[in-house]
Design an enzyme around this catalytic site. Structure first.
Site, PDB file in Angstrom:
ATOM      1  CE  LYS A 265      -4.461  -1.568   1.786  1.00  0.00           C
ATOM      2  NZ  LYS A 265      -5.394  -1.462   2.850  1.00  0.00           N
TER       3      LYS A 265
ATOM      4  CE  LYS B 262      -8.329 -11.723  -3.834  1.00  0.00           C
ATOM      5  NZ  LYS B 262      -8.510 -11.984  -1.949  1.00  0.00           N
TER       6      LYS B 262
ATOM      7  CE  LYS C 284     -15.030  -5.894  -0.497  1.00  0.00           C
ATOM      8  NZ  LYS C 284     -14.283  -5.615   1.082  1.00  0.00           N
TER       9      LYS C 284
HETATM   10  P1  AMP Z   1     -11.724  -8.404   0.979  1.00  0.00           P
HETATM   11  O1  AMP Z   1     -12.557  -7.993  -0.239  1.00  0.00           O
HETATM   12  O2  AMP Z   1     -10.253  -8.329   0.416  1.00  0.00           O
HETATM   13  O3  AMP Z   1     -11.773  -7.374   2.175  1.00  0.00           O
HETATM   14  O4  AMP Z   1     -12.035  -9.663   1.706  1.00  0.00           O
HETATM   15  C1  AMP Z   1     -12.935  -9.867   2.571  1.00  0.00           C
HETATM   16  C2  AMP Z   1     -13.246 -11.543   2.764  1.00  0.00           C
HETATM   17  O5  AMP Z   1     -13.648 -12.087   1.517  1.00  0.00           O
HETATM   18  C3  AMP Z   1     -11.633 -12.087   2.868  1.00  0.00           C
HETATM   19  O6  AMP Z   1     -11.830 -13.181   4.169  1.00  0.00           O
HETATM   20  C4  AMP Z   1     -11.551 -12.801   1.758  1.00  0.00           C
HETATM   21  O7  AMP Z   1     -10.935 -14.248   1.899  1.00  0.00           O
HETATM   22  C5  AMP Z   1     -12.771 -13.119   1.126  1.00  0.00           C
HETATM   23  N1  AMP Z   1     -12.687 -12.994  -0.280  1.00  0.00           N
HETATM   24  C6  AMP Z   1     -12.096 -11.883  -0.947  1.00  0.00           C
HETATM   25  N2  AMP Z   1     -12.165 -12.180  -2.475  1.00  0.00           N
HETATM   26  C7  AMP Z   1     -12.786 -13.216  -2.522  1.00  0.00           C
HETATM   27  C8  AMP Z   1     -12.562 -14.190  -3.747  1.00  0.00           C
HETATM   28  N3  AMP Z   1     -12.747 -13.846  -4.801  1.00  0.00           N
HETATM   29  N4  AMP Z   1     -13.022 -15.538  -3.454  1.00  0.00           N
HETATM   30  C9  AMP Z   1     -13.210 -15.896  -2.146  1.00  0.00           C
HETATM   31  N5  AMP Z   1     -12.920 -15.339  -1.043  1.00  0.00           N
HETATM   32  C10 AMP Z   1     -12.863 -13.872  -1.387  1.00  0.00           C
END
Ligand code: AMP
Ligand code: TRP
Length: 326
Positions: free
Chosen positions: A111, A192, A195
């Site tokens: 970051k 993956k 967001k």
């Molecule tokens: P984040 O969007 O990075 O804040 O992730 C929030 C939670 O969602 C975390 O526990 C990640 O492991 C899960 N997560 C985020 N993106 C994915 C994805 N594409 N597939 C599965 N789990 C995800």
């Protein structure tokens, strides 16, 4: 019964990956554990935020959690800044952490890369996260793999304090969400679903309209073989569609492969649109109901009160441990 704590950043764009990878497990965990799910608004301001948007996103995320089944009667759902112990314990732990170990955090490095100057909060972000966890004598922290290093730091800080001053903190364990449950981007199934990707058709957000869902799935990247079978290595796109289908319906991949023998990708995609739209419809309906209700605010205030009661006990212990106050 174990105590479970997890924190989520208040960003509105929760997608199918977050849902299948994290939220669904939060809902399952609440049946047999004492769970705290915290909307970490103090973490959010480590990078600049529009205050109006932040306030809105806090409620958006809380409502989405409840819409997917996190039950504020079973779990404690609350907003971090409503419990002052997070910031207070964060400070105490800042005095136990070394700058070297914070500069080594890969998320900080990522970051801050290329920036001339970054806020000190970005550096101490993992210490606040440790405070979130240790404040509640947490046993288990369900998080994504990307948080592994932060969990290690939390454990190190807890052990460091316990060794130096006597047992003060419960040393928590991370529970890393299944890598197999990773939902991949629809436009590029080798990365993956995220967001932050620029292409909105790379993901399905939980609040997407049916027409948007249809467009994203019908445009999704597959391959030229024309056979519907699960093979992540050679057919990541089709495999991702099958995984999503399976996760949402409970049908096994093998059963789906059989069902689609002799069919083209168009058929699979069309059916998957229906599956996703139907799975999200009740969530979206519930979300609308909750988001506008007074119960949402009541539930969060109640959650903060319940969290505060636990936090106060820990903070008393911490002040005694460190010799703070009278
Ligand atoms: P984040 O969007 O990075 O804040 O992730 C929030 C939670 O969602 C975390 O526990 C990640 O492991 C899960 N997560 C985020 N993106 C994915 C994805 N594409 N597939 C599965 N789990 C995800
Ligand atoms: N750092 C986590 C993330 O970005 C969010 C978080 C903050 C968290 N505090 C926490 C997760 C405590 C688990 C426990 O996803």
């Amino acid at each position: 019964m174990s105590r479970v704590f997890s924190g989520v950043q208040p960003t509105g764009n929760i997608h199918l990956g977050n849902y299948l990878g994290a939220l669904k497990q939060f809902v399952e965990l609440q049946e047999e554990n004492e769970c705290l799910y915290c909307i970490v608004d103090e973490h959010a301001i480590t990078v600049p935020q529009d205050p109006k948007e932040l306030k809105k996103h806090i409620l958006d995320v809380a409502a989405l959690y409840m819409a997917v089944g996190v039950d504020p009667k079973k779990s404690i759902v609350f907003v971090q800044s409503q419990v002052s112990g997070h910031a207070e314990l964060g400070w105490v732990l800042n005095c136990c952490a070394n700058t070297g170990e914070l500069f080594r955090m890969t998320q900080f490095k990522a970051k801050s890369a290329g920036k001339e100057s970054v806020g000190a909060g970005l550096l101490t972000y993992p210490v606040l996260m440790a405070a979130d966890i240790l404040l509640y004598d947490t046993d288990i922290v369900p998080v994504g793999n990307d948080q592994k290093q932060h969990i290690e730091l939390t454990r190190d800080l807890a052990i460091r304090v316990n060794n130096k001053y006597g047992k003060t903190f419960v040393v928590p364990d991370g529970r890393f969400l299944k890598a197999g449950a990773r939902v991949m981007a629809l436009d590029d199934p080798t990365s993956k679903m995220s967001k932050s990707a620029v292409n909105e058709h790379s993901r399905i957000s939980l609040l997407d309209e049916p027409s948007k869902i249809k467009k994203s799935i019908m445009k999704s990247t597959t391959d030229s073989e024309g056979v519907i079978r699960f093979d992540i290595e050679n057919k990541p796109g089709v495999s991702n569609l099958l995984s999503i289908y399976s996760a949402l319906t409970g049908k096994t991949i093998e059963a789906l492969e059989k069902d689609y023998e002799g069919h083209g990708y168009g058929d699979l995609k069309k059916d998957l649109v229906e599956v996703v739209v139907e799975s999200l419809a009740p969530i979206q309906e519930k979300y609308k109901e909750i988001r506008e209700s007074k119960e949402l605010i009541d539930a969060l205030n109640d959650g903060a009160n319940r969290a505060e009661a636990i936090a106060q006990k820990t903070m008393k212990r911490v002040r005694d441990t460190f010799g703070l106050g009278l």
